[in-house]
Scaffold this motif. Structure first.
Motif, short mmCIF file in Angstrom:
data_model
loop_
_atom_site.label_atom_id
_atom_site.label_comp_id
_atom_site.label_asym_id
_atom_site.label_seq_id
_atom_site.Cartn_x
_atom_site.Cartn_y
_atom_site.Cartn_z
N SER A 57 3.81 8.55 15.52
CA SER A 57 5.04 7.97 14.96
C SER A 57 4.88 7.78 13.46
N ALA A 58 6.01 7.69 12.79
CA ALA A 58 5.99 7.43 11.34
C ALA A 58 5.54 6.00 11.07
N THR A 59 5.80 5.10 12.00
CA THR A 59 5.31 3.73 11.84
C THR A 59 3.78 3.73 11.73
N ASN A 62 2.67 5.34 8.43
CA ASN A 62 2.80 4.39 7.31
C ASN A 62 1.67 3.37 7.34
N HIS A 83 11.84 0.04 5.37
CA HIS A 83 11.33 0.12 6.74
C HIS A 83 9.90 -0.40 6.80
N GLU A 88 8.51 -2.74 10.66
CA GLU A 88 7.32 -2.18 11.29
C GLU A 88 6.40 -3.28 11.81
N GLU A 136 10.97 4.56 -0.41
CA GLU A 136 11.53 5.14 0.81
C GLU A 136 12.67 6.09 0.44
N ASP A 166 7.63 6.68 1.94
CA ASP A 166 8.07 6.74 3.33
C ASP A 166 9.21 7.74 3.37
N ALA A 168 10.53 9.31 6.07
CA ALA A 168 10.95 9.54 7.46
C ALA A 168 12.15 10.49 7.51
N ARG A 169 13.06 10.34 6.52
CA ARG A 169 14.23 11.24 6.46
C ARG A 169 14.22 12.06 5.18
N CYS A 194 8.88 12.18 9.36
CA CYS A 194 9.12 11.96 10.78
C CYS A 194 9.88 13.16 11.38
N SER A 196 11.00 13.05 14.61
CA SER A 196 11.78 12.64 15.78
C SER A 196 13.09 11.96 15.40
N LYS A 197 13.49 12.10 14.13
CA LYS A 197 14.82 11.63 13.73
C LYS A 197 15.76 12.82 13.78
C1 LIG Z 1 12.31 5.57 11.71
C2 LIG Z 1 11.63 5.26 10.43
C3 LIG Z 1 10.26 5.02 10.40
C4 LIG Z 1 9.43 4.96 11.64
O1 LIG Z 1 9.49 6.11 12.38
P1 LIG Z 1 9.00 6.13 13.89
O2 LIG Z 1 8.55 7.54 14.05
O3 LIG Z 1 10.20 5.77 14.69
O4 LIG Z 1 7.89 5.15 14.04
C5 LIG Z 1 9.69 4.77 9.17
N1 LIG Z 1 10.41 4.75 8.05
C6 LIG Z 1 11.73 4.97 8.05
C7 LIG Z 1 12.47 4.95 6.76
C8 LIG Z 1 12.38 5.22 9.24
O5 LIG Z 1 13.70 5.43 9.23
#
Ligand SMILES: *Cc1c(COP(=O)(O)O)cnc(C)c1O
Length: 336
Positions: A57-59, A62, A83, A88, A136, A166, A168-169, A194, A196-197
């Motif tokens: 996971s991205a959590t 991070n 995030h 987290e 982020e 971060d 994630a997106r 990430c 899985s988004k």
């Molecule tokens: C969803 C998200 C995370 C965590 O991602 P997971 O894979 O769900 O743990 C971290 N940072 C941001 C900005 C996110 O949107």
């Protein structure tokens, strides 16, 4: 169901499931899962980093980044609404032993450089050692201004601080801004991504950095319980996403714009903001109660908070967007 709660709800399609089923695998804790190796090498190359490490996971990516950049008694600077700080489970403090120094953000997700300067602690036994600045991108859908990230990374370099992004997106930021992934990552010491988004993989994230940082992160990943065995099954979903689901994020952004337009035209709805695949709106307080349930009755999932967020993704179609607009308009018109 039309699920607008998040882009995490995307489910792997048949082609992705087939790619997963066909993946060559090994034991990734031993470092010999071929699919994980291919994913790590490919994403490191695309993002312009020497190395990458696959995470569940991205959590966790991070958190491993925090543990890798700092140690007990150090401090990281991050956005109050980021995030990493807020969503987290306090992992930086709880598990990494780092003190968070959250900074109030502007509406565009940035915090001004003077605020960063003021937060950096002097070398004094009273203070935690300021060690890291984390940004982020995208932040609540917003793409950070390129000159802003450059100014922050320059400031960090001048003050001897590490930097983490971060991301994630970050693929949404790349598609929306036309910048390459490598450009968006430039000058950061580490970046998390990430899969899985919006990319639609069931599981998976990576941490990017130089070889020494990734070696240290691999130790922490093991400590955190993130060492996975035949993880190539998961990496194959991520590789499939890189091939098929990146450019199409533009469709999610177009759907978000259409949703924002449609909602903005409904009497009573205010503060409509649209950025990449997210739309934020304020419903009239008198009508907000019952809206979550009314939408659910019509097969639409969204949590209608004072500032309501709708997230578009690959499992939401153009027709779905029109339906959401019509249902919301109907609800507000009926004056429930
Ligand atoms: C969803 C998200 C995370 C965590 O991602 P997971 O894979 O769900 O743990 C971290 N940072 C941001 C900005 C996110 O949107």
């Amino acid at each position: 169901m039309i699920d607008l709660r998040s882009d995490t709800v995307t489910r792997p399609d048949r082609a992705m499931r087939e790619a997963i089923a066909a993946a060559p695998v090994g034991d990734d804790v031993w470092g010999d899962d071929p699919s994980v190796i291919v994913l790590q090498e490919r994403i490191a190359d695309e993002a312009g980093f020497p190395a990458a490490l696959f995470f569940p996971s991205a959590t966790q990516a991070n958190l491993a980044a925090l543990m890798t950049h700092g140690q007990r008694g150090d401090e990281f600077i991050a956005g109050q609404q980021s995030h990493l700080y807020k969503y987290e489970g306090g992992g930086g403090a709880v598990l990494a032993g780092l003190q968070p120094q959250p900074l109030e953000q502007e509406a565009d997700g940035t915090f001004c450089l003077a605020r960063i300067e003021a937060a950096i602690k002097a070398d004094d036994i009273h203070f935690a050692r300021t060690r890291l600045i984390a940004l982020e991108n995208t932040f609540q859908g917003l793409v950070l201004p390129a000159d802003y990230t450059a100014r922050v990374t320059r400031l960090a370099a001048a003050r001897g601080l590490a930097t983490h992004l971060d991301g994630a997106r970050l693929f949404n930021a790349a598609v929306a801004s036309g910048q390459s992934l490598a450009n968006l990552c430039r000058d950061f010491g580490s970046v998390s991504l990430c899969f899985s988004k919006g990319l639609g993989a069931p599981v998976g994230a990576v941490l990017l950095g130089d070889a020494a940082l990734i070696d240290r992160a691999r130790r922490w990943r093991k400590t955190l319980g993130g060492g996975m065995r035949q993880a190539g099954l998961l990496a194959a979903g991520c590789l499939h996403a890189l091939d098929h689901n990146v450019a199409r994020l533009a469709e999610d952004h177009a759907n978000a714009r259409r949703l924002a337009e449609g909602l903005a035209a409904i009497a009573g709805i205010e503060g409509v903001e649209c950025a990449t695949n997210m739309v934020h709106v304020r419903f009239p307080e008198s009508r907000r109660g019952g809206l979550t349930a009314a939408l659910r009755d019509q097969g639409i999932l969204a949590e209608c908070l004072p500032r309501t967020r709708f997230v578009t993704h690959r499992d939401v179609s153009v027709a779905d967007i029109e339906r959401v607009i019509a249902v919301v308009a109907g609800h507000l018109r009926a004056g429930h």
